[in-house]
Design a protein around this motif. Structure first.
Motif, PDB file in Angstrom:
ATOM      1  N   ARG A  97      -5.951  54.983 102.719  1.00 15.47           N
ATOM      2  CA  ARG A  97      -4.798  54.192 102.255  1.00 15.47           C
ATOM      3  C   ARG A  97      -3.511  54.980 102.480  1.00 15.47           C
ATOM      4  O   ARG A  97      -3.462  56.188 102.251  1.00 15.47           O
ATOM      5  CB  ARG A  97      -4.962  53.874 100.778  1.00 15.47           C
ATOM      6  CG  ARG A  97      -3.796  53.109 100.179  1.00 15.47           C
ATOM      7  CD  ARG A  97      -3.975  53.013  98.660  1.00 15.47           C
ATOM      8  NE  ARG A  97      -2.842  52.408  98.019  1.00 15.47           N
ATOM      9  CZ  ARG A  97      -2.770  51.135  97.657  1.00 15.47           C
ATOM     10  NH1 ARG A  97      -3.803  50.338  97.858  1.00 15.47           N
ATOM     11  NH2 ARG A  97      -1.695  50.661  97.079  1.00 15.47           N
ATOM     12  N   THR A  98      -2.457  54.294 102.918  1.00 16.23           N
ATOM     13  CA  THR A  98      -1.142  54.913 103.073  1.00 16.23           C
ATOM     14  C   THR A  98      -0.087  54.018 102.445  1.00 16.23           C
ATOM     15  O   THR A  98      -0.268  52.802 102.332  1.00 16.23           O
ATOM     16  CB  THR A  98      -0.772  55.163 104.550  1.00 16.23           C
ATOM     17  OG1 THR A  98      -0.728  53.915 105.242  1.00 16.23           O
ATOM     18  CG2 THR A  98      -1.752  56.102 105.225  1.00 16.23           C
TER      19      THR A  98
ATOM     20  N   PHE B 215      -3.722  49.092 103.502  1.00 16.63           N
ATOM     21  CA  PHE B 215      -5.056  49.205 102.909  1.00 16.63           C
ATOM     22  C   PHE B 215      -5.848  50.240 103.693  1.00 16.63           C
ATOM     23  O   PHE B 215      -5.741  50.338 104.908  1.00 16.63           O
ATOM     24  CB  PHE B 215      -5.744  47.833 102.972  1.00 16.63           C
ATOM     25  CG  PHE B 215      -7.064  47.800 102.269  1.00 16.63           C
ATOM     26  CD1 PHE B 215      -7.118  47.607 100.902  1.00 16.63           C
ATOM     27  CD2 PHE B 215      -8.244  47.964 102.974  1.00 16.63           C
ATOM     28  CE1 PHE B 215      -8.344  47.573 100.248  1.00 16.63           C
ATOM     29  CE2 PHE B 215      -9.473  47.927 102.327  1.00 16.63           C
ATOM     30  CZ  PHE B 215      -9.520  47.732 100.969  1.00 16.63           C
ATOM     31  N   GLY B 216      -6.643  51.025 103.004  1.00 19.90           N
ATOM     32  CA  GLY B 216      -7.447  52.048 103.671  1.00 19.90           C
ATOM     33  C   GLY B 216      -8.802  51.509 104.095  1.00 19.90           C
ATOM     34  O   GLY B 216      -9.629  51.159 103.261  1.00 19.90           O
ATOM     35  N   PHE B 217      -9.012  51.432 105.394  1.00 24.77           N
ATOM     36  CA  PHE B 217     -10.307  50.990 105.912  1.00 24.77           C
ATOM     37  C   PHE B 217     -11.213  52.159 106.238  1.00 24.77           C
ATOM     38  O   PHE B 217     -12.333  51.986 106.691  1.00 24.77           O
ATOM     39  CB  PHE B 217     -10.110  50.121 107.158  1.00 24.77           C
ATOM     40  CG  PHE B 217      -9.608  48.746 106.846  1.00 24.77           C
ATOM     41  CD1 PHE B 217     -10.475  47.747 106.454  1.00 24.77           C
ATOM     42  CD2 PHE B 217      -8.259  48.454 106.914  1.00 24.77           C
ATOM     43  CE1 PHE B 217     -10.017  46.476 106.153  1.00 24.77           C
ATOM     44  CE2 PHE B 217      -7.786  47.186 106.619  1.00 24.77           C
ATOM     45  CZ  PHE B 217      -8.672  46.196 106.231  1.00 24.77           C
ATOM     46  N   GLY B 218     -10.729  53.368 106.011  1.00 25.23           N
ATOM     47  CA  GLY B 218     -11.519  54.562 106.264  1.00 25.23           C
ATOM     48  C   GLY B 218     -10.620  55.701 106.699  1.00 25.23           C
ATOM     49  O   GLY B 218      -9.417  55.534 106.892  1.00 25.23           O
TER      50      GLY B 218
ATOM     51  N   PHE C 256      -7.347  54.670 108.948  1.00 26.27           N
ATOM     52  CA  PHE C 256      -7.597  53.479 109.750  1.00 26.27           C
ATOM     53  C   PHE C 256      -7.039  52.242 109.059  1.00 26.27           C
ATOM     54  O   PHE C 256      -7.312  52.001 107.890  1.00 26.27           O
ATOM     55  CB  PHE C 256      -9.085  53.324 110.037  1.00 26.27           C
ATOM     56  CG  PHE C 256      -9.657  54.538 110.723  1.00 26.27           C
ATOM     57  CD1 PHE C 256      -9.228  54.892 111.992  1.00 26.27           C
ATOM     58  CD2 PHE C 256     -10.580  55.352 110.092  1.00 26.27           C
ATOM     59  CE1 PHE C 256      -9.723  56.021 112.621  1.00 26.27           C
ATOM     60  CE2 PHE C 256     -11.083  56.480 110.710  1.00 26.27           C
ATOM     61  CZ  PHE C 256     -10.655  56.821 111.980  1.00 26.27           C
ATOM     62  N   SER C 257      -6.272  51.472 109.799  1.00 18.68           N
ATOM     63  CA  SER C 257      -5.663  50.253 109.257  1.00 18.68           C
ATOM     64  C   SER C 257      -6.440  49.013 109.676  1.00 18.68           C
ATOM     65  O   SER C 257      -5.962  47.891 109.533  1.00 18.68           O
ATOM     66  CB  SER C 257      -4.200  50.144 109.708  1.00 18.68           C
ATOM     67  OG  SER C 257      -4.121  50.196 111.112  1.00 18.68           O
TER      68      SER C 257
ATOM     69  N   TRP D 175     -14.503  51.913 104.647  1.00 18.39           N
ATOM     70  CA  TRP D 175     -14.421  51.137 103.409  1.00 18.39           C
ATOM     71  C   TRP D 175     -15.515  50.086 103.386  1.00 18.39           C
ATOM     72  O   TRP D 175     -15.716  49.356 104.356  1.00 18.39           O
ATOM     73  CB  TRP D 175     -13.060  50.478 103.264  1.00 18.39           C
ATOM     74  CG  TRP D 175     -12.921  49.788 101.951  1.00 18.39           C
ATOM     75  CD1 TRP D 175     -13.010  48.456 101.707  1.00 18.39           C
ATOM     76  CD2 TRP D 175     -12.702  50.415 100.686  1.00 18.39           C
ATOM     77  NE1 TRP D 175     -12.851  48.210 100.364  1.00 18.39           N
ATOM     78  CE2 TRP D 175     -12.669  49.399  99.712  1.00 18.39           C
ATOM     79  CE3 TRP D 175     -12.544  51.739 100.277  1.00 18.39           C
ATOM     80  CZ2 TRP D 175     -12.470  49.662  98.367  1.00 18.39           C
ATOM     81  CZ3 TRP D 175     -12.345  51.998  98.924  1.00 18.39           C
ATOM     82  CH2 TRP D 175     -12.307  50.967  97.992  1.00 18.39           C
ATOM     83  N   ASP D 176     -16.237  49.997 102.282  1.00 20.48           N
ATOM     84  CA  ASP D 176     -17.281  48.991 102.092  1.00 20.48           C
ATOM     85  C   ASP D 176     -16.796  48.003 101.037  1.00 20.48           C
ATOM     86  O   ASP D 176     -16.730  48.339  99.845  1.00 20.48           O
ATOM     87  CB  ASP D 176     -18.580  49.665 101.649  1.00 20.48           C
ATOM     88  CG  ASP D 176     -19.744  48.706 101.601  1.00 20.48           C
ATOM     89  OD1 ASP D 176     -19.575  47.571 101.091  1.00 20.48           O
ATOM     90  OD2 ASP D 176     -20.835  49.076 102.067  1.00 20.48           O
TER      91      ASP D 176
END
Length: 146
Positions: A37-38, A67-70, A86-87, A117-118
């Motif tokens: 996440r940023t 949102f943080g996807f990883g 990762f966005s 992210w799960d």
């Protein structure tokens, strides 16, 4: 340049949300190395790069949140690391690039990781490596050392 840096709890994954506040510009950047996440508050600038002011004469600021996807970390033998956020969801291309990067002779593979992210678990899952600690784990370890 003067800045104030801190670590707070990530609102998405409870990881360590690193903050960096620029005292001169009043801009702020936040990053979670656990979920990716940023967040940032940056000055709105015109085409010439000059700050834009509102009707009261204050510099306009723009807030952007991703949102943080990883997240991925590649650690090197010289003691530095590179972090990625990762966005978009982690895909096969990202996994392949990560695996290729960890095979470089200057990389310390045991210190590298790739998280994703799960949405079902509402948390990260580790694809490779060990997870970065949560904010609570970090603070508990600090308290034990004191």
């Amino acid at each position: 340049m003067s800045s104030v840096q801190d670590i707070i709890e990530c609102p998405q994954c409870k990881g360590m949300y690193t903050t960096d506040f620029n005292c001169r510009t009043q801009e702020e950047y936040r990053h979670c190395c656990r979920c990716g996440r940023t967040e940032k508050w940056i000055i709105v600038r015109d085409a010439e790069g000059k700050p834009v002011f509102d009707e009261d004469g204050h510099v306009k600021m723009e807030h952007k949140e991703n949102f943080g996807f990883g997240s991925a970390k590649i650690a090197f033998i010289k003691g530095f690391s590179q972090l990625w956020s990762f966005s978009e969801p982690v895909n096969d291309d990202i996994k392949k690039a990560y695996l290729e990067a960890t095979k470089h002779p200057d990389v310390v593979e045991a210190e590298c990781y790739l998280s994703s992210w799960d949405a079902d678990f509402n948390d990260i899952v580790m694809l490779y490596g060990d997870p970065p600690e949560t904010y609570t784990e970090f603070m508990d370890a600090e308290d034990e050392e004191a």
